[in-house]
Motif scaffolding. Structure first.
Motif, PDB file in Angstrom:
ATOM      1  N   VAL A  52       0.757  -1.352   0.024  1.00  0.00           N
ATOM      2  CA  VAL A  52      -0.141  -0.037   0.222  1.00  0.00           C
ATOM      3  C   VAL A  52       1.032   1.337   0.159  1.00  0.00           C
ATOM      4  O   VAL A  52       0.302   1.927  -0.674  1.00  0.00           O
ATOM      5  N   LEU A  53       1.619   1.476   1.333  1.00  0.00           N
ATOM      6  CA  LEU A  53       2.561   2.379   0.896  1.00  0.00           C
ATOM      7  C   LEU A  53       3.933   2.968   0.256  1.00  0.00           C
ATOM      8  O   LEU A  53       4.184   2.814  -0.467  1.00  0.00           O
ATOM      9  N   SER A  54       3.559   1.791  -1.523  1.00  0.00           N
ATOM     10  CA  SER A  54       4.570   1.722  -2.375  1.00  0.00           C
ATOM     11  C   SER A  54       3.889   2.524  -3.292  1.00  0.00           C
ATOM     12  O   SER A  54       4.296   2.569  -4.270  1.00  0.00           O
ATOM     13  N   GLY A  55       2.675   2.633  -3.259  1.00  0.00           N
ATOM     14  CA  GLY A  55       1.935   3.367  -4.388  1.00  0.00           C
ATOM     15  C   GLY A  55       0.680   2.597  -4.217  1.00  0.00           C
ATOM     16  O   GLY A  55       0.084   2.563  -5.546  1.00  0.00           O
ATOM     17  N   LYS A  56       0.681   1.110  -4.824  1.00  0.00           N
ATOM     18  CA  LYS A  56      -0.561   0.049  -4.836  1.00  0.00           C
ATOM     19  C   LYS A  56      -1.662   0.212  -4.913  1.00  0.00           C
ATOM     20  O   LYS A  56      -1.639   0.816  -2.811  1.00  0.00           O
ATOM     21  N   ASN A  57      -2.860   0.035  -5.128  1.00  0.00           N
ATOM     22  CA  ASN A  57      -4.807  -1.055  -4.641  1.00  0.00           C
ATOM     23  C   ASN A  57      -4.049  -2.054  -3.893  1.00  0.00           C
ATOM     24  O   ASN A  57      -3.116  -3.014  -5.077  1.00  0.00           O
TER      25      ASN A  57
END
Length: 465
Positions: free
Chosen positions: A32-37
């Motif tokens: 999540v924190l890496s930008g993924k849904n």
């Protein structure tokens, strides 16, 4: 054992340190924190919502949507007490007079319907939205509210396709199919995580008991409660009058009971929940209002009627509903009765006769979740009415292609013709009255009948001019 849920709803013992997360939660958080849904499917009571609360610290603006007012209130209290020192946390359910017409806050907890209403109004608050948390995402499969979730996601994908989505559920049998659909709505890549039942922190024991009659069933429950004076019971029944009747019956026999269902006012529901959390209530008789995500210290969950009859015919509990009910037992909490950590949850299905017992054994006990399907078409006229706030009639098919459903063109044409006959369309788009009704998220059929009746009164013909 890490007590992830301890005190949630009461604001005590909520740890948002990195150490409060288990290994699988760290893996999900990293994605999540890496930008993924992310679509997360994990057992009930395993810490999905705790992870969502942990993630809220890392975002400037979060919308956390939930299916019921009870669940929304519970997690609002947890978020407020854990994060209000650094974030403005607010709640929108329609229950509170102080609610503004536009969202205000850094972290908003809201019901699905409230979020959809604000999106229909094109609330500018959504322009700054960083993270959408979709809790109890299996409600997509609900015939009444599934369409609300799909419309909410479709409109948000039009409003801000770059937003991050974190969807949570314990009962989605086709998560990768749902994940592929989410990837068509939003720009960020989608990761699907499935957490095995073995990682549930509190073990669940499930079984069914067969009875000869309703009388024997009642007496068995009384004995079970009396034999476990330091244990608390959630008893699920299908109908409100049955919950009230059983609560009165066992209260007359000396059991501390309470009732919870959607027909009660907000104060009555909160009183029942808080009474159970404090240990003042031993047996809480409830309908489906408490089967989704609410964190209560229940040692026992009793499914009182797996099959029931009404004037409309015979009904039975679905596998997914049963799994949600079962998940209320054995939460990672400290019992308010004896102060001890709950180490085991017990789920008992009561079955009168061979038919109910067979259904419980073959269809409910120890089964995997069923696939989630789309119910977008169920209220298609109302859904299209909302989408017309964003697109003209000739462009509606493009928006409908974003639905998880496969909507046939003739159904779209029929819905548009229906809205035109009601007087809500003009020149391929919503007129003033049609826009007013859609922005309030009113059922167009109900609104049409109301307007028609209103025009029968003196000067009522001027309505909408």
């Amino acid at each position: 054992m890490s007590k992830l849920g301890e005190g949630i709803g009461e604001g005590e013992g909520i740890s948002l340190s990195d150490d409060s997360l288990r290994e699988w939660q760290h893996d999900v958080a990293h994605n999540v924190l890496s930008g993924k849904n992310v679509l997360l499917v994990a057992p009930t009571g395993s810490g999905k919502s705790h992870l969502a609360l942990w993630l809220c610290r890392n975002y400037s603006r979060v919308l956390w949507v939930l299916p019921t007012k009870a669940l929304t209130r519970e997690w609002f209290m947890a978020a407020y007490r854990a994060l209000s020192g650094t974030k403005k946390v607010n709640i929108y359910t329609g229950d509170y007079r102080r609610e503004s017409s536009k969202y205000e806050g850094d972290i908003i907890l809201a019901t699905y319907e409230s979020a959809l209403l604000q999106l229909r109004r094109k609330d500018e608050w959504f322009c700054g939205l960083d993270l959408l948390v979709m809790d109890e995402f299996q409600f997509m499969d609900d015939d009444e509210r599934g369409g609300v979730i799909e419309e909410l996601l479709i409109l948000l994908s039009e409003f801000k396709p770059s937003v991050q989505v974190f969807a949570l559920s314990a009962t989605i049998g086709n998560p990768h199919e749902i994940g592929r659909w989410l990837s068509t709505l939003f720009t960020k890549p989608v990761e699907v995580f499935e957490v095995p039942m073995e990682l549930r922190p509190v073990h669940l024991v499930q079984h069914a008991v067969k009875f000869r009659s309703e009388k024997h069933k009642k007496m068995y429950l009384l004995k079970l409660i009396k034999d476990n004076p330091d244990k608390q019971f959630l008893v699920f029944v299908p109908r409100r009058f049955e919950a009230e009747g059983l609560a009165r019956y066992y209260a007359a026999l000396g059991v501390k009971t309470a009732v919870h269902h959607a027909g009660l006012d907000r104060l009555s529901r909160i009183t029942a929940e808080d009474g159970f959390r404090s240990g003042g209530v031993q047996a809480l008789f409830c309908t489906a209002t408490l089967q989704y995500g609410v964190n209560l210290p229940a040692h026992f969950v009793v499914v009182y009627d797996p099959i029931w009859n009404t004037r409309r015919g015979e009904f039975s509990i679905s596998v997914n509903d049963y799994l949600q009910m079962a998940g209320r037992a054995g939460r990672p909490l400290v019992s308010p009765v004896d102060g001890k950590e709950i180490l085991e949850g017990n789920v008992v299905i009561f079955a009168v006769g061979s038919n109910e017992y067979r259904y419980a054994k073959l269809h409910l006990l120890n089964h995997d979740a069923e696939p989630v399907m789309s119910f977008f078409e169920t209220n298609l006229v109302q859904r299209i009415h909302g989408l017309l706030l964003y697109r003209k009639a000739e462009e509606i098919r493009k928006l409908l292609s974003k639905s998880f459903a496969r909507v046939e063109p003739k159904m779209v044409n029929h819905a548009l013709q229906t809205l035109a006959k009601m007087g809500f369309l003009d020149g391929g788009g919503l007129n003033r009255v049609g826009r007013f009704v859609a922005e309030l998220n009113l059922n167009p059929f109900v609104a049409y009948r109301f307007i028609r009746e209103l025009k029968g009164f003196p000067r009522g013909e001027r309505f909408g001019q």
